[in-house]
Write a protein that holds these residues in place. Structure first.
Motif, PDB file in Angstrom:
ATOM      1  N   UNK A 112      42.756  26.252  42.421  1.00 30.66           N
ATOM      2  CA  UNK A 112      41.746  25.250  42.780  1.00 30.66           C
ATOM      3  C   UNK A 112      42.269  24.332  43.878  1.00 30.66           C
ATOM      4  N   UNK A 115      38.100  25.363  32.729  1.00 33.14           N
ATOM      5  CA  UNK A 115      39.202  24.616  33.350  1.00 33.14           C
ATOM      6  C   UNK A 115      38.618  23.640  34.364  1.00 33.14           C
ATOM      7  N   UNK A 137      35.273  30.804  33.098  1.00 35.26           N
ATOM      8  CA  UNK A 137      35.531  32.236  33.236  1.00 35.26           C
ATOM      9  C   UNK A 137      34.967  32.926  31.996  1.00 35.26           C
ATOM     10  N   UNK A 174      44.995  28.557  37.413  1.00 36.46           N
ATOM     11  CA  UNK A 174      43.713  27.891  37.706  1.00 36.46           C
ATOM     12  C   UNK A 174      43.943  26.644  38.547  1.00 36.46           C
ATOM     13  N   UNK A 178      36.625  30.662  29.292  1.00 42.04           N
ATOM     14  CA  UNK A 178      37.758  29.755  29.492  1.00 42.04           C
ATOM     15  C   UNK A 178      37.309  28.683  30.462  1.00 42.04           C
ATOM     16  N   UNK A 208      39.805  20.485  37.104  1.00 45.46           N
ATOM     17  CA  UNK A 208      40.943  19.852  37.783  1.00 45.46           C
ATOM     18  C   UNK A 208      40.457  18.775  38.731  1.00 45.46           C
ATOM     19  N   UNK A 263      37.115  20.107  40.590  1.00 39.94           N
ATOM     20  CA  UNK A 263      36.875  21.542  40.725  1.00 39.94           C
ATOM     21  C   UNK A 263      36.823  22.100  39.309  1.00 39.94           C
ATOM     22  N   UNK A 264      35.701  22.741  38.979  1.00 41.12           N
ATOM     23  CA  UNK A 264      35.477  23.166  37.589  1.00 41.12           C
ATOM     24  C   UNK A 264      35.173  24.657  37.585  1.00 41.12           C
ATOM     25  N   UNK A 265      35.728  25.370  36.610  1.00 46.27           N
ATOM     26  CA  UNK A 265      35.409  26.797  36.487  1.00 46.27           C
ATOM     27  C   UNK A 265      35.211  27.161  35.030  1.00 46.27           C
ATOM     28  N   UNK A 302      43.961  17.534  34.611  1.00 50.23           N
ATOM     29  CA  UNK A 302      43.193  18.731  34.329  1.00 50.23           C
ATOM     30  C   UNK A 302      43.020  18.913  32.830  1.00 50.23           C
ATOM     31  N   UNK A 348      48.040  30.742  32.537  1.00 51.20           N
ATOM     32  CA  UNK A 348      46.644  30.692  32.987  1.00 51.20           C
ATOM     33  C   UNK A 348      46.268  29.328  33.573  1.00 51.20           C
ATOM     34  N   UNK A 349      46.685  28.259  32.907  1.00 50.03           N
ATOM     35  CA  UNK A 349      46.303  26.914  33.356  1.00 50.03           C
ATOM     36  C   UNK A 349      46.878  26.642  34.750  1.00 50.03           C
ATOM     37  N   UNK A 356      41.665  22.081  29.829  1.00 46.16           N
ATOM     38  CA  UNK A 356      41.243  23.462  29.576  1.00 46.16           C
ATOM     39  C   UNK A 356      40.723  23.558  28.153  1.00 46.16           C
TER      40      UNK A 356
END
Lengths: 89, 378
Positions: free
Chosen positions: A74, B341, B330, A70, B339, B343, B326-328, B350, A66-67, B352
């Motif tokens: 990105x 994350x 989920x 992502x 979740x 970066x 860049x941030x998310x 990064x 998953x990491x 998480x």
């Protein structure tokens, strides 16, 4: 996990937009792009996948945790943003 | 001498009333309850005095219902019935108390019957039942007004459900009204007709404009062409199926931030099963309600609103970009876990984290991280 894209060697941005909105009946606000070498620099395979239609291709994230999905996603977005919109609706 | 007797001690139940306080808007409900009791008292008088065609002079004027105090420990307004001495030229004073007490008992019986899904028309007429469109309208989900609180088995609870039951029990009722809070785009406004149209996802609602809101509505009409919406609170009219058909009155209007979270989540309510290439799951409306409320309660106005997108598995993804970050987030729906994350695309740094958005502590962590990465000072 695979990301569907249009093959820019077979279609122009305008042709891709027309196909996506008229043939596939989807909505779009515009198009961004990355190159095959930019994907490969992130260890992402790009393959032609003509099954849905001839100009269809995929950027393959299969096998990544998953990491990594992502992070690489990105980075691709950042590369595409830096290039700018190819087309905006 | 005026006579004052204890009349009714309704108990307000719910979080808003736990601090021994009654919000002012609830007093409107008690005022409407007084109006109903007066009408039912008149009805009982005429039923008991069939030789009379009219209510005697002073029957209503000499009587008033007043809140004389609030019981300690919970929100129980003490309502007393005050009857002024009979004055004027009547030789036959009437004991209004009997009829007002019968009226009170009829209202309690009707609410009790409604709570047990039994017919209510033997206790009140259709015109009486119409009053329930106003009585209890300010009660929120989980709140109730117990009209017979002393009876723990059957306290005659007026809540959102029994109120709707009573209102629709009148054969002539075409629907009911309720407080609404809407977000949408103003697509039409008429100064001449004092009315406007609000486009909300899937629906167009007409409503009146009162003078104090005209300027904001006209401004919203101009900005609506750029996709900027408004938040509107007022009273909505619903049909018998519970569908909103119009706005009866407007109480508050304010312009929305172009990135308003609630407005964006409202758009996702239109998604249907199979929305994404035939496979997408639509996020449940109740979960979108929860997420909207969670952002309202926990997400600081000092932070920039995220870009929000639906995900194919029925969740929502929130994204932020600031400089190289860049941030998310989920967000799983239901489940309400997320979740995170982030970066840095220049350095590849990064991080998480799994979050539980049901926990206030995780929202605090989220706010802290966003503030740090987005360069926001609280």
């Amino acid at each position: 996990m695979k990301l569907s894209v249009y093959d820019g060697d077979q279609m122009t941005p305008e042709e891709a937009f027309e196909h996506f909105t008229s043939v596939l009946q989807q909505q779009s606000v515009g198009e961004l792009a990355v190159t095959v070498s930019e994907c490969e620099s992130l260890d992402l395979k790009v393959e032609s996948d003509p099954a849905p239609f001839p100009e269809h291709a995929i950027i393959d994230f299969t096998g990544l945790g998953r990491k990594d999905v992502e992070s690489k996603g990105k980075k691709l977005k950042s590369i595409a943003d830096a290039r700018g919109w190819l087309l905006q609706a | 001498m005026p006579e004052t007797i204890e009349f009714l001690s309704p108990r307000l139940v719910g979080n808003r009333f736990d601090q021994h306080s009654i919000p002012l808007e609830v007093l409107k409900d008690l005022s409407a309850l007084e109006e109903l009791i007066v009408e039912v008292a008149k009805w009982h008088y005429l039923r008991a005095n069939k030789d009379r065609k009219r209510i005697p002079k002073g029957f209503v004027d000499q009587v008033s219902l007043k809140v004389t105090g609030i019981y300690e420990g919970s929100a129980i307004p003490l309502i007393a019935l005050t009857i002024a001495s009979a004055v004027g030229d009547t030789l036959f004073p009437i004991d209004q108390r009997e009829y007002f007490e019968k009226a009170r008992d009829s209202v309690i019986a009707a609410v009790d019957a409604a709570e047990r899904n039994l017919p209510v028309n033997e206790f009140l007429t259709d015109s009486h039942l119409a009053y329930f469109d106003r009585i209890g309208r300010s009660l929120r989900e989980g709140e109730s007004l117990e009209l017979n609180a002393a009876n723990r088995q059957r306290p005659a609870r007026l809540n959102r459900s029994t109120r709707k039951y009573l209102t629709l029990a009148a054969a002539s009722a075409e629907g009911y009204t309720d407080e609404v809070s809407l977000r949408g785009i103003v697509t039409e406004a008429s100064v001449r007709k004092n009315s406007f149209e609000l486009q909300v996802p899937g629906l167009v609602i007409r409503g009146p404009i009162s003078p104090e809101h005209m300027e904001t509505i006209l401004d919203a009409l101009k900005k609506g062409t750029a996709g900027i919406g408004v938040s509107v609170q007022g009273i909505g009219r619903f049909n018998r199926k519970g569908q909103l058909s119009s706005l009866e009155s407007l109480e508050h209007v304010s312009m929305l931030d172009p990135m308003d979270v609630g407005a964006r989540l409202d758009e996702f309510r239109l998604l249907r099963k199979g929305w994404f290439e035939g496979k997408g799951i639509a996020p449940p409306a109740s979960e979108l309600d929860w997420l909207t409320d969670a952002f309202d309660a926990n997400y600081s106005v000092a932070l920039p609103s995220p870009y929000l997108f639906p995900t194919a598995d029925g969740g929502v993804i929130a994204e932020w970009t600031a400089g190289p970050w860049e941030i998310s987030l989920d967000i799983e729906l239901p489940g309400r876990k997320a979740y995170w994350h982030a970066l840095n695309v220049q350095t590849d740094d990064d991080n998480e984290r799994e979050l539980d958005l049901r926990q206030a502590s995780d929202w605090i962590w989220l706010s802290g991280e966003l503030a740090k990465l987005l360069g926001v000072n609280f």
